[in-house]
Scaffold this motif. Structure first.
Motif, mmCIF file in Angstrom:
data_model
loop_
_atom_site.group_PDB
_atom_site.id
_atom_site.type_symbol
_atom_site.label_atom_id
_atom_site.label_comp_id
_atom_site.label_asym_id
_atom_site.label_seq_id
_atom_site.Cartn_x
_atom_site.Cartn_y
_atom_site.Cartn_z
ATOM 1 N N ALA A 547 -5.765 -32.732 37.486
ATOM 2 C CA ALA A 547 -5.626 -34.046 36.866
ATOM 3 C C ALA A 547 -6.422 -35.111 37.596
ATOM 4 C CB ALA A 547 -4.154 -34.438 36.800
ATOM 5 N N THR A 548 -6.648 -34.952 38.917
ATOM 6 C CA THR A 548 -7.380 -35.960 39.678
ATOM 7 C C THR A 548 -8.756 -36.223 39.081
ATOM 8 O OG1 THR A 548 -6.220 -35.337 41.691
ATOM 9 C CG2 THR A 548 -8.294 -36.538 41.949
ATOM 10 N N THR A 549 -9.419 -35.177 38.607
ATOM 11 C CA THR A 549 -10.770 -35.316 38.030
ATOM 12 C C THR A 549 -10.772 -35.260 36.515
ATOM 13 O OG1 THR A 549 -11.764 -34.332 40.008
ATOM 14 C CG2 THR A 549 -13.086 -34.315 37.988
ATOM 15 N N PHE A 550 -9.948 -34.388 35.937
ATOM 16 C CA PHE A 550 -10.052 -34.120 34.507
ATOM 17 C C PHE A 550 -8.903 -34.692 33.678
ATOM 18 C CE2 PHE A 550 -12.064 -30.586 36.809
ATOM 19 C CZ PHE A 550 -13.347 -30.686 36.319
ATOM 20 N N GLY A 551 -7.844 -35.178 34.318
ATOM 21 C CA GLY A 551 -6.691 -35.623 33.555
ATOM 22 C C GLY A 551 -5.819 -34.440 33.164
ATOM 23 N N THR A 552 -4.646 -34.744 32.612
ATOM 24 C CA THR A 552 -3.701 -33.672 32.274
ATOM 25 C C THR A 552 -3.872 -33.150 30.854
ATOM 26 O OG1 THR A 552 -2.073 -35.344 31.614
ATOM 27 C CG2 THR A 552 -1.993 -34.547 33.901
ATOM 28 N N ASP A 553 -4.632 -33.850 30.021
ATOM 29 C CA ASP A 553 -4.744 -33.463 28.615
ATOM 30 C C ASP A 553 -6.205 -33.297 28.217
ATOM 31 O OD1 ASP A 553 -3.909 -32.804 26.080
ATOM 32 O OD2 ASP A 553 -3.851 -34.862 25.375
ATOM 33 N N SER A 554 -6.925 -32.489 28.967
ATOM 34 C CA SER A 554 -8.337 -32.257 28.675
ATOM 35 C C SER A 554 -8.490 -31.002 27.826
ATOM 36 C CB SER A 554 -9.121 -32.098 29.986
ATOM 37 O OG SER A 554 -8.743 -30.895 30.633
ATOM 38 N N GLN A 555 -9.750 -30.660 27.530
ATOM 39 C CA GLN A 555 -10.038 -29.444 26.772
ATOM 40 C C GLN A 555 -9.621 -28.191 27.535
ATOM 41 O OE1 GLN A 555 -11.162 -29.150 23.751
ATOM 42 N NE2 GLN A 555 -11.960 -31.174 23.242
ATOM 43 N N LEU A 556 -9.438 -28.296 28.842
ATOM 44 C CA LEU A 556 -9.079 -27.135 29.648
ATOM 45 C C LEU A 556 -7.593 -26.807 29.550
ATOM 46 C CD1 LEU A 556 -11.117 -28.038 32.854
ATOM 47 C CD2 LEU A 556 -11.881 -26.839 30.805
ATOM 48 N N ALA A 557 -6.792 -27.725 29.023
ATOM 49 C CA ALA A 557 -5.345 -27.537 28.944
ATOM 50 C C ALA A 557 -5.001 -26.825 27.642
ATOM 51 C CB ALA A 557 -4.629 -28.879 29.039
ATOM 52 N N THR A 558 -5.048 -25.509 27.623
ATOM 53 C CA THR A 558 -4.741 -24.723 26.432
ATOM 54 C C THR A 558 -3.229 -24.557 26.289
ATOM 55 O OG1 THR A 558 -4.962 -22.666 27.695
ATOM 56 C CG2 THR A 558 -6.924 -23.496 26.589
ATOM 57 N N ARG A 559 -2.802 -24.181 25.086
ATOM 58 C CA ARG A 559 -1.372 -23.985 24.832
ATOM 59 C C ARG A 559 -0.877 -22.644 25.352
ATOM 60 N NH1 ARG A 559 -0.834 -20.502 20.642
ATOM 61 N NH2 ARG A 559 -2.652 -20.149 19.308
ATOM 62 N N PHE A 560 -1.768 -21.827 25.842
ATOM 63 C CA PHE A 560 -1.424 -20.537 26.433
ATOM 64 C C PHE A 560 -1.994 -20.501 27.843
ATOM 65 C CE2 PHE A 560 -4.978 -20.433 23.503
ATOM 66 C CZ PHE A 560 -6.031 -20.116 24.336
ATOM 67 N N TRP A 561 -1.587 -19.484 28.627
ATOM 68 C CA TRP A 561 -2.063 -19.412 30.008
ATOM 69 C C TRP A 561 -3.552 -19.102 30.026
ATOM 70 C CZ3 TRP A 561 -4.672 -16.258 33.288
ATOM 71 C CH2 TRP A 561 -4.608 -16.567 34.653
ATOM 72 N N SER A 562 -4.288 -19.896 30.788
ATOM 73 C CA SER A 562 -5.715 -19.653 30.963
ATOM 74 C C SER A 562 -6.153 -20.244 32.287
ATOM 75 C CB SER A 562 -6.530 -20.267 29.815
ATOM 76 O OG SER A 562 -6.352 -21.674 29.777
ATOM 77 N N ALA A 563 -7.098 -19.590 32.921
ATOM 78 C CA ALA A 563 -7.698 -20.059 34.171
ATOM 79 C C ALA A 563 -9.159 -20.343 33.900
ATOM 80 C CB ALA A 563 -7.549 -19.001 35.266
ATOM 81 N N VAL A 564 -9.591 -21.595 34.116
ATOM 82 C CA VAL A 564 -10.929 -21.984 33.693
ATOM 83 C C VAL A 564 -11.529 -22.943 34.707
ATOM 84 C CG1 VAL A 564 -9.966 -23.826 32.262
ATOM 85 C CG2 VAL A 564 -12.267 -23.002 31.797
ATOM 86 N N LYS A 565 -12.838 -22.877 34.849
ATOM 87 C CA LYS A 565 -13.577 -23.745 35.779
ATOM 88 C C LYS A 565 -14.831 -24.244 35.072
ATOM 89 C CE LYS A 565 -14.418 -25.679 39.724
ATOM 90 N NZ LYS A 565 -15.216 -26.687 39.007
ATOM 91 N N THR A 566 -15.135 -25.519 35.273
ATOM 92 C CA THR A 566 -16.364 -26.093 34.747
ATOM 93 C C THR A 566 -17.382 -26.263 35.862
ATOM 94 O OG1 THR A 566 -15.619 -28.357 35.084
ATOM 95 C CG2 THR A 566 -15.086 -27.332 32.965
ATOM 96 N N GLY A 567 -18.605 -26.515 35.487
ATOM 97 C CA GLY A 567 -19.661 -26.738 36.469
ATOM 98 C C GLY A 567 -20.819 -27.497 35.853
#
Length: 770
Positions: A547-567
């Motif tokens: 959340a510090t960089t991306f917030g809590t409700d970004s595109q990375l916050a899926t409704r199912f479990w997922s582990a994701v990294k951007t670059g």
């Protein structure tokens, strides 16, 4: 009679009587002519060889059809559905084998009328046509040849019957006659006509009616009209004739048929010219062109001694491939104004390593380099390498997920000067945990972690993850922590699949593996322990930590479990979103194939929306569950306490490798004497900094931040007074090349408080980040 349109040619009583009489005369004349023509011994031997077929005999229709090879190979999806057509034979151009039901009646009518009007009446040789040709040759009159469709097919089926530099020899002609009789005895008329239309050369490299129809007329053979059929028959008679001659013959045939198109031969000439110049039959057609090339290359590598098949099964999922391609194209259209043209999507099955989707380009409508396969192209991965770095530090016991790292200005001495990393937002967060540093993609903590691990060890570890680093670690230096190396989306996505599989690294598979084939797990190599893999995945799935960089409700916050990294690579030239669920690993890249920078595109706005859409498609009907922690991991509560009693981060439950667990984390910072005066120092830039000016960026946008520990000071550069900071402690200086000595003086400009040296060179190193 299979074709009613042709029935009048053989059923008309008057026509039959008239032609019957001519046929009898023709047969008698043909026998006399053949008896009178001297045949050399060598030519008689050639005829005998053809009759014997060199031991091969007359081929069966089914065998000829089975042996037919298109110049195209079809890539099939995992269920056998056709996905992509790709040309693989560049000697000739053949389409698919066409049954007579797939050919337009107009074309069949024109072929029989133009090539062999007695086709349904003779038994392989039209002796009346032979007599007419012989009589015309006797008087040096020009006429069409006497070869029937069956005789021409005989020449197409047997290489010894093909004419050499000139015309056929008498031995070849006799062999052609005998083979025609043999074909008529063994094949039906429909089979003879079908094989002829599929094997006959039309023009140049075009062989067969399917290739002709798609190349010159951009349609299937069942849709050819009378005008196009007339041109096709004219090409059958003389494939290499001039455009004018082809148009003339086609117009004559249309006039004979009383077609409206035969009334204006001038217009037909223009149409024929345009048709013979066109090549609509594209080498590629489908939704997976780049993967088709990759699969063919893999097939050739694995089965070098085998010829290419007409149908090549693959592991792709047709529905997913189309969805990923369309989603990427639609998203790139939305951000095209930010100078984004290209992209790629790759989806792997975690358990088997099979490729489920492979989109190598945004397509010709958006990209100027649509032929470039961005799945295989080498690009800078930015912050997507950070999970592997922290994984190595945790596995070696140097860090835990709760360890604190200092996110503050850093200057690291190297052989080429000071390395001064910066965060993507140019700010600093102070002391942060490894969990927050990785999830929020902070740069400076990652560089400090690399100092612990060392670039040499990290480079060696990356190679074990399947990332082929061609240069020694010293070439990349500490920029390796921020993605200062070229990798492909294929290798990077498969490395994340290794995390998804608990540290087991295996090869990517392009075909569905047979049930009796070795499993992907048995062929995998362990490059990381299962516990560390679980901890890294848990961090990448933690929406609160990011959340510090991306917030809590970004595109990375899926409704199912997922582990994701951007670059994001330097100067916004590459943008990535790589991650995995319990079943799939998904990799997305967006950018420009020519390396030009994007404008105001981050991991959240660039690649992440496509990643989230594909992940949602995959789990629309399939739940995505979190992985189970491996046995032995310690899960306990931790607390952070600063020296003044304030909390650094909120207390939480954290995962630890056995023996590294810890419940409390605090800082003990050195303090200055109570009455000691605070020294005024230059905070930025750092002493020994080496910068470079980027010629692609406007000079007004290339500024260097100057900052002091206190305001009310005077700045001098190379002895010249450039700034008097009365109220603020920072200002910005436009870059210019050369060595510079920077002095910080008191408000009276008399006393030197601090002094540093910097150097400005050609290219400026861009920043990287999440």
């Amino acid at each position: 009679m299979p074709f009613p349109l042709l029935s009048h040619l053989v059923k008309s009583p008057s026509c039959s009587r008239e032609r019957g009489g001519r046929r009898v005369a023709g047969v008698l004349l043909g026998v006399v002519l053949l008896a009178l023509v001297p045949v050399r011994a060598q030519e008689m031997q050639e005829a005998q060889d053809v009759q014997n077929g060199q031991g091969s005999g007359t081929p069966r229709f089914e065998a000829v059809r089975a042996a037919y090879r298109s110049s195209e190979t079809w890539l099939l999806d995992r269920r056998g559905a056709p996905l992509q057509r790709i040309r693989t034979d560049f000697q000739v151009r053949r389409g698919q084998w066409l049954a007579l039901e797939e050919v337009s009646p107009a074309l069949l009518h024109a072929v029989v009328l133009g090539e062999d009007r007695n086709f349904y009446a003779h038994s392989g040789v039209d002796w009346s046509a032979v007599s007419a040709a012989a009589w015309a040759n006797l008087w040096n009159e020009r006429t069409r040849g006497a070869s029937t469709i069956t005789m021409q097919l005989a020449g197409l089926l047997h290489a010894p019957l093909q004419p050499g530099a000139g015309r056929r020899t008498w031995g070849q002609k006799i062999g052609q006659v005998r083979m025609a009789y043999a074909l008529e005895r063994g094949w039906s008329k429909a089979q003879i006509l079908e094989a002829y239309l599929n094997l006959a050369p039309f023009r140049g490299e075009l062989v067969g009616l399917d290739a002709l129809a798609q190349s010159l007329f951009a349609k299937k053979a069942h849709a050819l009209d009378m005008r196009e059929s007339a041109i096709a028959v004219a090409l059958l008679r003389a494939p290499n004739a001039s455009v004018a001659k082809v148009a003339e013959r086609a117009c004559a045939a249309l006039k004979l048929a009383e077609s409206p198109w035969g009334q204006d031969c001038h217009a037909l000439h223009f149409y024929t010219t345009a048709a013979l110049r066109r090549r609509h039959f594209a080498a590629l057609d489908g939704v997976a062109p780049h993967f088709a090339r990759y699969a063919l290359a893999q097939y050739r590598h694995e089965r070098a001694r085998e010829g290419l098949p007409q149908n090549l099964p693959s592991s792709l999922h047709a529905g997913l491939q189309r969805f990923a391609s369309e989603t990427l194209r639609r998203h790139l259209q939305e951000i095209a104004a930010q100078n984004v043209q290209d992209g790629a999507v790759l989806v792997l099955d975690n358990a088997t390593g099979e490729v489920l989707a492979w989109v190598g380009s945004s397509g010709q409508r958006l990209s100027r380099a649509s032929e470039v396969d961005a799945v295989l192209a080498l690009r800078q991965p930015g912050s997507t390498l950070k999970p592997f770095l922290y994984a190595q530090a945790i596995a070696q016991g140097r860090l835990t997920a709760a360890s604190l790292l200092d996110d503050s200005p850093a200057r690291i001495p190297t052989a080429h000067g000071l390395y001064v990393p910066q965060n993507y937002d140019l700010g600093f967060k102070g002391w942060v945990s490894v969990r927050l540093a990785l999830a929020s993609s902070l740069n400076i903590p990652a560089v400090r972690a690399l100092v612990m691990v060392s670039p040499d060890d990290f480079a060696q570890q990356l190679r074990q993850w399947g990332l082929p680093l061609p240069e020694p670690a010293g070439y990349y230096g500490y920029s390796l922590a921020l993605g200062g190396v070229d990798v492909s989306l294929l290798h990077l996505t498969n490395a994340y699949r290794t995390l998804a599989n608990g540290g087991l690294h295996g090869a990517v598979r392009w075909q569905v593996q047979p049930q009796d084939a070795p499993s992907a797990v048995s062929e995998s190599v362990r490059v990381l322990d299962e516990g560390t893999s679980f901890i890294i995945g848990d961090i990448l799935a933690d929406r609160h930590a990011r959340a510090t960089t991306f917030g809590t409700d970004s595109q990375l916050a899926t409704r199912f479990w997922s582990a994701v990294k951007t670059g994001t690579s330097k100067d916004m030239r590459d943008n990535w979103a790589i991650g995995y669920t319990g079943h799939f690993t998904i990799g997305v890249w967006v950018g420009n194939a020519d390396g030009s920078p994007m404008q105001d595109v981050s991991g959240i706005s660039g690649a992440a929306p496509v990643w989230a859409a594909v992940a949602g498609y995959l789990h629309a009907l399939r739940p995505g569950v979190a992985p189970r922690p491996p046995a032995g991991l310690v899960h306990q509560r931790i607390e952070y306490v600063a020296p003044d009693g304030q909390r650094l981060e909120a207390g939480r439950m954290e995962w630890f490798l056995p023996g590294t667990e810890q419940s409390h984390f605090s800082l003990r910072l050195p303090t200055a004497p109570v009455d000691a005066p605070a020294a005024v120092r230059i905070l930025q830039p750092q002493d020994g900094t080496i910068l470079a000016i980027d010629p692609d960026i406007p000079p007004a946008n290339q500024l260097l931040r100057f900052a002091s520990s206190q305001p009310g000071v005077v700045w001098r550069i190379n002895g010249e007074k450039v700034h008097h900071a009365r109220e603020d402690a920072q200002w910005f200086w436009p870059l210019q090349p050369g060595p510079f000595q920077i002095e910080l003086r008191d408000a009276s400009d008399q006393q030197v408080l601090d002094r540093i040296r910097i150097q400005v060179r050609g290219l400026r190193q861009g920043r990287s980040g999440g």
